[in-house]
Structures are given as C-alpha cells and as structure tokens.
Design an enzyme around this catalytic site. Structure first.
Site, PDB file in Angstrom:
ATOM      1  N   HIS A  72      44.798 -66.405 -21.129  1.00  0.00           N
ATOM      2  CA  HIS A  72      43.621 -66.469 -20.253  1.00  0.00           C
ATOM      3  C   HIS A  72      43.962 -66.976 -18.856  1.00  0.00           C
ATOM      4  O   HIS A  72      43.421 -66.478 -17.863  1.00  0.00           O
ATOM      5  CB  HIS A  72      42.520 -67.311 -20.919  1.00  0.00           C
ATOM      6  CG  HIS A  72      41.990 -66.663 -22.167  1.00  0.00           C
ATOM      7  ND1 HIS A  72      41.983 -67.259 -23.398  1.00  0.00           N
ATOM      8  CD2 HIS A  72      41.478 -65.414 -22.357  1.00  0.00           C
ATOM      9  CE1 HIS A  72      41.479 -66.427 -24.298  1.00  0.00           C
ATOM     10  NE2 HIS A  72      41.173 -65.296 -23.684  1.00  0.00           N
ATOM     11  N   GLU A 116      30.711 -57.105 -23.285  1.00  0.00           N
ATOM     12  CA  GLU A 116      31.508 -56.996 -24.519  1.00  0.00           C
ATOM     13  C   GLU A 116      30.816 -56.004 -25.450  1.00  0.00           C
ATOM     14  O   GLU A 116      29.622 -56.136 -25.726  1.00  0.00           O
ATOM     15  CB  GLU A 116      31.619 -58.387 -25.162  1.00  0.00           C
ATOM     16  CG  GLU A 116      32.040 -58.412 -26.616  1.00  0.00           C
ATOM     17  CD  GLU A 116      33.443 -57.846 -26.875  1.00  0.00           C
ATOM     18  OE1 GLU A 116      34.407 -58.307 -26.242  1.00  0.00           O
ATOM     19  OE2 GLU A 116      33.552 -56.920 -27.724  1.00  0.00           O
ATOM     20  N   ASP A 148      28.551 -51.263 -23.718  1.00  0.00           N
ATOM     21  CA  ASP A 148      29.769 -50.486 -23.466  1.00  0.00           C
ATOM     22  C   ASP A 148      30.279 -50.722 -22.037  1.00  0.00           C
ATOM     23  O   ASP A 148      29.616 -50.334 -21.061  1.00  0.00           O
ATOM     24  CB  ASP A 148      29.409 -49.005 -23.688  1.00  0.00           C
ATOM     25  CG  ASP A 148      30.607 -48.099 -23.505  1.00  0.00           C
ATOM     26  OD1 ASP A 148      31.706 -48.594 -23.165  1.00  0.00           O
ATOM     27  OD2 ASP A 148      30.448 -46.880 -23.700  1.00  0.00           O
ATOM     28  N   ASP A 167      39.594 -57.407 -20.125  1.00  0.00           N
ATOM     29  CA  ASP A 167      40.202 -58.197 -21.204  1.00  0.00           C
ATOM     30  C   ASP A 167      39.903 -57.493 -22.521  1.00  0.00           C
ATOM     31  O   ASP A 167      39.139 -57.982 -23.355  1.00  0.00           O
ATOM     32  CB  ASP A 167      39.617 -59.623 -21.169  1.00  0.00           C
ATOM     33  CG  ASP A 167      40.176 -60.483 -22.291  1.00  0.00           C
ATOM     34  OD1 ASP A 167      41.140 -60.061 -22.947  1.00  0.00           O
ATOM     35  OD2 ASP A 167      39.626 -61.577 -22.506  1.00  0.00           O
TER      36      ASP A 167
HETATM   37  N1  SPD Z   1      47.552 -56.947 -28.670  1.00  0.00           N
HETATM   38  C1  SPD Z   1      46.549 -57.819 -28.209  1.00  0.00           C
HETATM   39  C2  SPD Z   1      45.892 -57.462 -26.927  1.00  0.00           C
HETATM   40  C3  SPD Z   1      44.740 -58.356 -26.805  1.00  0.00           C
HETATM   41  C4  SPD Z   1      44.133 -58.443 -25.518  1.00  0.00           C
HETATM   42  N2  SPD Z   1      42.896 -59.171 -25.490  1.00  0.00           N
HETATM   43  C5  SPD Z   1      42.897 -60.467 -26.047  1.00  0.00           C
HETATM   44  C6  SPD Z   1      41.580 -61.148 -25.951  1.00  0.00           C
HETATM   45  C7  SPD Z   1      41.706 -62.516 -25.456  1.00  0.00           C
HETATM   46  N3  SPD Z   1      40.549 -62.918 -24.740  1.00  0.00           N
END
Ligand code: SPD
Length: 292
Positions: A72, A116, A148, A167
């Site tokens: 993060h 999300e 979405d 993310d």
């Molecule tokens: N292979 C894992 C990729 C994950 C990316 N997102 C992770 C979420 C963390 N907030």
C-alpha cells in the site's frame, strides 16, 4: 514487526494455505476464519501467526496485516507525492481499504472515491481486517461505491481527478478489464493537468509477460510510465511492481518534500530515498525488452 514461528501445520486447525502458480506454492501456515463465494469470486479470510490475518481472492494472496505496508505504501505515495494537486483521488478496487487509508494520510486529499466491484470483499475486510482500512472507513472524505470500476472510468467526467489508482487483482476474472488500452485511456481522460496514474503491475518474474506488456501499453497511452520495484513476500516470487504514468512528464519520480515530510515518519517501507532506488531498480531484462 518481525515474523514469529507459526504452530506446525496440522496442530490446532492450522494448515498450509497456498497460492499455486506455475508449479510453485506460496503459502502460510494459517487457519481459515471465513470463506464465502460472491457473485465474482471466492473470498477467503485467514489467520496466520507469521503475518496476521489475510485475504485471498480465488486462492490468490491479496493482503495480510503484517506485510500490507509493502504494497500500500508503494502504490500510494509516489503518486500522492508527485501529482501537481491531490484534492480528488479515485481508487479502483482496493476493497480491503489499505490503499484508501494511505491516501487519506495526506491532508490535502479532500475527496476520495473508492470503487470496488465486490461488496463481499469490503464486508469481510471491514469485519476481519479492520486494521488494514484503519480510519479510512469512517473518514468523511471517503466515498465508497460498490460497483464496476471499468464503467466508472468510462462514465466519469473528463479531468475530474488529480490521482487515479488501480488496486486490482491479477488479470483474470473481475480484474481482467483493468489491464487493457480502453481502460487506461479512460483513466488518462479522467486526470486533470498535472495528474498521476498508478496501477499494480504484477511481478517481473512470476508474471513477466503481463508486467512488460502493462508498462509498454501505459507508455503508449500516457507518453510517460515507469515501473517501481519492491517486495510483497507472500505474492508469487515475492518480487512485485507498481507502474506510474502521467501525461505532462514523469512527475511521479520525485516526491514533493512537504508532502513527503507529512507522511514519511508513519511509513514502514516508503521514503523519498527508497522511492528513488525502487524506480531505479529496473531489471536488465525488463529494460532491454522495453527498449526493443
Ligand atoms: N497477485 C496479487 C495482486 C494483488 C493486487 N491487489 C492487492 C490488494 C491490496 N489492497
């Protein structure tokens, strides 16, 4: 916090919880606390002695309490310390709340849209991984939409955000559409002048082709894009990347000193010095392929 010795798998209800990829297992000794199927994916919450509670989606590691900062801090601070202004931020994905939490540590952020797709990820993260979202869930600057993200970026007005952060999970299932040209073009359209885009861009080792294709595509769409390399120990290979892009020059490469000073003391991984090294740590094979 240093990892501690877990109970041996097989004692109590602890067993190996693994992500399997290309014949390799990436696992923790852990117990499953809750596991449910949403309309999109299997959502699993585990508890491990080494990294605390964690989240998997369709059997792939997303986050865990005692290593989430690797991920993060890396995806957030180069963008938030590099954009010209950081008043309005959009996060696509990020249902565990960790990315929003790090963004909201910047006092100049006045509005953050978190979009999300899977409400179950938010529900189980809020219930079991409250430490990861921290104060973000009750921060009045946070506006959560369960919906979405691809449609959101297609429909939001042009030049409506200073920073856009993606993310998402790996490019399969609900996250597949977060890696293509149309999606990236819409993200670019949403940025105000001086804005910065950031996305997780997979492992240069375990997802080599996706990683290189993502950086290449972002360079075509934005004009400037640079990968930053770090570690997320439980992800495939442990070696991870985040890619930053901007229309008006690679302003994400250096951190605004005042903004950096406001957050750096609370970071475990990120600092302006770490960032400089992490942008510089492009493996030779990636550099060659991107040049070719
Ligand atoms: N292979 C894992 C990729 C994950 C990316 N997102 C992770 C979420 C963390 N907030």
């Amino acid at each position: 916090m240093p990892p501690t010795e877990p109970p041996a798998p097989g004692t109590d209800n602890t067993h190996w919880v693994d992500e399997e990829l290309h014949g390799v297992r990436y696992g923790l000794a852990a117990s499953v606390i809750e596991e449910r199927q949403s309309a999109y994916q299997r959502v699993t919450i585990i508890d491990s002695q080494t990294y605390g509670k964690g989240l998997l989606l369709d059997g792939c590691w997303m986050t865990a309490e005692r290593q989430e900062r690797h991920y993060h801090e890396s995806i957030v601070h180069p963008a938030l310390c590099g954009a010209a202004s950081i008043e309005r931020v959009l996060v696509i994905g990020g249902g565990d709340g960790g990315t929003a939490r790090e963004c909201l540590r910047h006092p100049q952020v006045s509005h953050l849209d978190l979009v999300e797709i899977d409400g179950l990820v938010v529900e189980l993260s809020q219930r079991h991984l409250a430490a990861i979202g921290g104060g973000a869930w009750s921060d009045p600057r946070l506006h959560l939409t369960v919906g979405d993200g691809i449609a959101w970026v297609a429909n939001a007005p042009a030049a409506s955000y200073d920073v856009v952060i993606v993310d998402g999970s790996d490019p399969a299932g609900p996250a597949e559409g977060l890696f293509n040209r149309a999606f990236f073009e819409n993200c670019r359209r949403l940025l105000r002048p001086g804005g910065v885009f950031a996305t997780q861009s997979e492992s240069p080792e375990a997802f080599r082709e996706v990683h290189i294709a993502t950086v290449r595509l972002l360079r075509q769409v934005f004009g400037h894009a640079d990968p930053l390399y770090g570690w997320v120990p439980m992800y495939p290979s442990g070696w991870w990347s985040w890619t930053f892009a901007a229309v008006d020059g690679p302003r994400y490469l250096s951190a605004d000193p005042a903004r950096a000073a406001a957050v750096a003391a609370g970071c475990q991984i990120w600092s302006p010095r770490w960032q400089q090294g992490a942008f510089g740590a492009v493996p030779a094979f990636v550099e060659r392929e991107l040049a070719g």
